[in-house]
Scaffold this motif. Sequence first.
Motif, PDB file in Angstrom:
ATOM      1  N   ALA A  63     -47.789  11.498  -2.223  1.00 41.41           N
ATOM      2  CA  ALA A  63     -48.476  11.850  -1.015  1.00 41.41           C
ATOM      3  C   ALA A  63     -49.216  10.727  -0.343  1.00 41.41           C
ATOM      4  O   ALA A  63     -49.478   9.732  -1.157  1.00 41.41           O
ATOM      5  N   GLY A  64     -49.339  10.649   0.884  1.00 34.29           N
ATOM      6  CA  GLY A  64     -49.879   9.558   1.684  1.00 34.29           C
ATOM      7  C   GLY A  64     -51.339   9.812   2.060  1.00 34.29           C
ATOM      8  O   GLY A  64     -52.140  10.535   1.404  1.00 34.29           O
ATOM      9  N   HIS A  65     -51.663   9.419   3.375  1.00 31.69           N
ATOM     10  CA  HIS A  65     -53.018   9.582   3.919  1.00 31.69           C
ATOM     11  C   HIS A  65     -53.438  10.887   3.961  1.00 31.69           C
ATOM     12  O   HIS A  65     -54.805  11.314   3.612  1.00 31.69           O
ATOM     13  N   GLY A  66     -52.346  11.833   4.141  1.00 34.60           N
ATOM     14  CA  GLY A  66     -52.899  13.073   4.423  1.00 34.60           C
ATOM     15  C   GLY A  66     -52.822  14.040   3.107  1.00 34.60           C
ATOM     16  O   GLY A  66     -52.421  15.104   3.163  1.00 34.60           O
ATOM     17  N   GLY A  67     -53.059  13.248   1.915  1.00 32.25           N
ATOM     18  CA  GLY A  67     -52.957  13.906   0.734  1.00 32.25           C
ATOM     19  C   GLY A  67     -53.779  15.097   0.557  1.00 32.25           C
ATOM     20  O   GLY A  67     -53.221  16.237  -0.057  1.00 32.25           O
ATOM     21  N   ILE A  68     -54.864  15.280   1.248  1.00 28.50           N
ATOM     22  CA  ILE A  68     -55.536  16.633   1.057  1.00 28.50           C
ATOM     23  C   ILE A  68     -55.139  17.917   1.948  1.00 28.50           C
ATOM     24  O   ILE A  68     -55.546  18.691   1.681  1.00 28.50           O
ATOM     25  N   PHE A  69     -54.162  17.320   2.850  1.00 30.71           N
ATOM     26  CA  PHE A  69     -53.582  18.410   3.474  1.00 30.71           C
ATOM     27  C   PHE A  69     -52.358  18.926   2.777  1.00 30.71           C
ATOM     28  O   PHE A  69     -52.068  20.024   2.716  1.00 30.71           O
ATOM     29  N   GLN A  70     -51.670  17.866   2.179  1.00 31.68           N
ATOM     30  CA  GLN A  70     -50.437  18.222   1.479  1.00 31.68           C
ATOM     31  C   GLN A  70     -50.583  19.187   0.389  1.00 31.68           C
ATOM     32  O   GLN A  70     -50.084  20.011  -0.309  1.00 31.68           O
ATOM     33  N   TYR A  71     -51.807  18.803  -0.291  1.00 30.73           N
ATOM     34  CA  TYR A  71     -52.487  19.640  -1.571  1.00 30.73           C
ATOM     35  C   TYR A  71     -53.580  20.344  -1.246  1.00 30.73           C
ATOM     36  O   TYR A  71     -54.647  20.289  -1.825  1.00 30.73           O
ATOM     37  N   HIS A  72     -53.585  20.940  -0.151  1.00 31.37           N
ATOM     38  CA  HIS A  72     -54.825  21.810   0.293  1.00 31.37           C
ATOM     39  C   HIS A  72     -55.304  22.851  -0.720  1.00 31.37           C
ATOM     40  O   HIS A  72     -56.555  22.775  -0.974  1.00 31.37           O
ATOM     41  N   ARG A  73     -54.386  23.449  -1.373  1.00 30.58           N
ATOM     42  CA  ARG A  73     -54.825  24.246  -2.206  1.00 30.58           C
ATOM     43  C   ARG A  73     -55.726  23.630  -3.570  1.00 30.58           C
ATOM     44  O   ARG A  73     -56.863  24.150  -3.669  1.00 30.58           O
ATOM     45  N   PRO A  74     -55.120  22.883  -4.231  1.00 32.20           N
ATOM     46  CA  PRO A  74     -55.841  22.116  -5.360  1.00 32.20           C
ATOM     47  C   PRO A  74     -57.123  21.286  -4.724  1.00 32.20           C
ATOM     48  O   PRO A  74     -58.208  21.403  -5.443  1.00 32.20           O
ATOM     49  N   PHE A  75     -57.121  20.711  -3.666  1.00 27.19           N
ATOM     50  CA  PHE A  75     -58.270  19.897  -2.914  1.00 27.19           C
ATOM     51  C   PHE A  75     -59.410  20.866  -2.612  1.00 27.19           C
ATOM     52  O   PHE A  75     -60.408  20.583  -3.023  1.00 27.19           O
ATOM     53  N   VAL A  76     -58.998  22.012  -2.083  1.00 33.66           N
ATOM     54  CA  VAL A  76     -60.171  22.910  -1.899  1.00 33.66           C
ATOM     55  C   VAL A  76     -60.709  23.522  -3.240  1.00 33.66           C
ATOM     56  O   VAL A  76     -62.073  23.488  -3.417  1.00 33.66           O
ATOM     57  N   LEU A  77     -59.981  23.715  -4.145  1.00 36.67           N
ATOM     58  CA  LEU A  77     -60.589  24.099  -5.333  1.00 36.67           C
ATOM     59  C   LEU A  77     -61.549  23.014  -6.090  1.00 36.67           C
ATOM     60  O   LEU A  77     -62.637  23.210  -6.522  1.00 36.67           O
ATOM     61  N   ALA A  78     -60.671  21.903  -5.997  1.00 35.05           N
ATOM     62  CA  ALA A  78     -61.762  20.642  -6.644  1.00 35.05           C
ATOM     63  C   ALA A  78     -62.870  20.374  -5.699  1.00 35.05           C
ATOM     64  O   ALA A  78     -64.198  20.255  -6.027  1.00 35.05           O
ATOM     65  N   ALA A  79     -63.010  20.530  -4.249  1.00 31.62           N
ATOM     66  CA  ALA A  79     -64.163  20.472  -3.555  1.00 31.62           C
ATOM     67  C   ALA A  79     -65.353  21.594  -3.571  1.00 31.62           C
ATOM     68  O   ALA A  79     -66.404  21.472  -3.930  1.00 31.62           O
ATOM     69  N   LEU A  80     -64.755  22.793  -3.825  1.00 31.50           N
ATOM     70  CA  LEU A  80     -65.683  24.004  -3.949  1.00 31.50           C
ATOM     71  C   LEU A  80     -66.284  23.721  -5.427  1.00 31.50           C
ATOM     72  O   LEU A  80     -67.532  23.926  -5.641  1.00 31.50           O
ATOM     73  N   GLU A  81     -65.573  23.320  -6.263  1.00 35.17           N
ATOM     74  CA  GLU A  81     -66.146  23.032  -7.649  1.00 35.17           C
ATOM     75  C   GLU A  81     -67.090  21.910  -7.698  1.00 35.17           C
ATOM     76  O   GLU A  81     -68.304  21.866  -8.298  1.00 35.17           O
ATOM     77  N   PHE A  82     -66.732  20.811  -7.059  1.00 35.25           N
ATOM     78  CA  PHE A  82     -67.739  19.641  -6.758  1.00 35.25           C
ATOM     79  C   PHE A  82     -68.902  20.056  -5.967  1.00 35.25           C
ATOM     80  O   PHE A  82     -70.069  19.590  -6.607  1.00 35.25           O
ATOM     81  N   LEU A  83     -68.697  20.853  -5.018  1.00 31.46           N
ATOM     82  CA  LEU A  83     -70.025  21.187  -4.165  1.00 31.46           C
ATOM     83  C   LEU A  83     -70.858  22.243  -5.002  1.00 31.46           C
ATOM     84  O   LEU A  83     -72.015  22.430  -4.902  1.00 31.46           O
ATOM     85  N   ARG A  84     -70.355  23.104  -5.655  1.00 32.95           N
ATOM     86  CA  ARG A  84     -70.897  23.967  -6.509  1.00 32.95           C
ATOM     87  C   ARG A  84     -71.897  23.282  -7.718  1.00 32.95           C
ATOM     88  O   ARG A  84     -72.899  23.757  -8.051  1.00 32.95           O
TER      89      ARG A  84
END
Length: 278
Positions: free
Chosen positions: A257-278
Amino acid sequence: MAAESYRNTPNRNITVGEVRFAYRDLGPRTGTPVVLLNHLGATLDNFDPRVVDGLASKHRVVAVDNRGVGGSSGATPRDIAAMAHDAVAFIRAMGFEQVDLLGFSMGGFVAQQIALSEPALVRRLILTGTGPAGGAGMDKVTGVTVRAMIKGAMTFKDPKLYLFFTKTANGRRAGREFLARLKERTADRDKPITLAAFGRQLTAIRRWAGQPPQDLSVITQPTLVANGDDDRMVPTENSRDLARRIAGAKLVIYQDAGHGGIFQYHRPFVLAALEFLR
């Protein structure tokens, strides 16, 4: 699609002094709002709707145009500190006493500056595809960007395909899917960035790249750092540097993945972000 999603949430405006800020606001009206700060050349239409909708499933999410960009009025600042000052003014005008910040690329520069200058305003920090002031290779952002824009013009393709994604089959497929998602909103779209505003942002990035390193050890907010393993715009080593210098920061590096890694891996990124914010 949910009834409320980033593809159909209305454009809104709030005036702070002489500047009218354009923004979009969705998600539950409880808890700490998540404010999104975007990349070079980006308007409200450049936030990935899958990332926004994923975060908005649990949090109030506010995406905002920088001063002089898209639907926001005024002249775009030529330095990151001024962009951070504008973002703080917007946040306070919205009535938020504390926010979580998600900064992507140039937005990550702005998020760092806010955490340093207004630490009480920030609860948690997510830094994606970004790096510290004076970071390695960031003085090459202008050259990398211009070359991709020329290549895009010659191949009739969006430069983000070359800037945000790897050259592998996975990267190219992810890039096409991302660009398709950005077109899902067909009504009430934002105004495109002007050439003048784009040039001012490039100046701000060059100045950020030339700054002396900042003392990031004073950032005490919980921090999540994410990037792809092959970022050509803001080299991935800068993400590792951020994670080392911000105490307790969590680092996520996505493979192929490149600069847009969070877009390429949007599903695992959202899960990681939600867990982090929780």
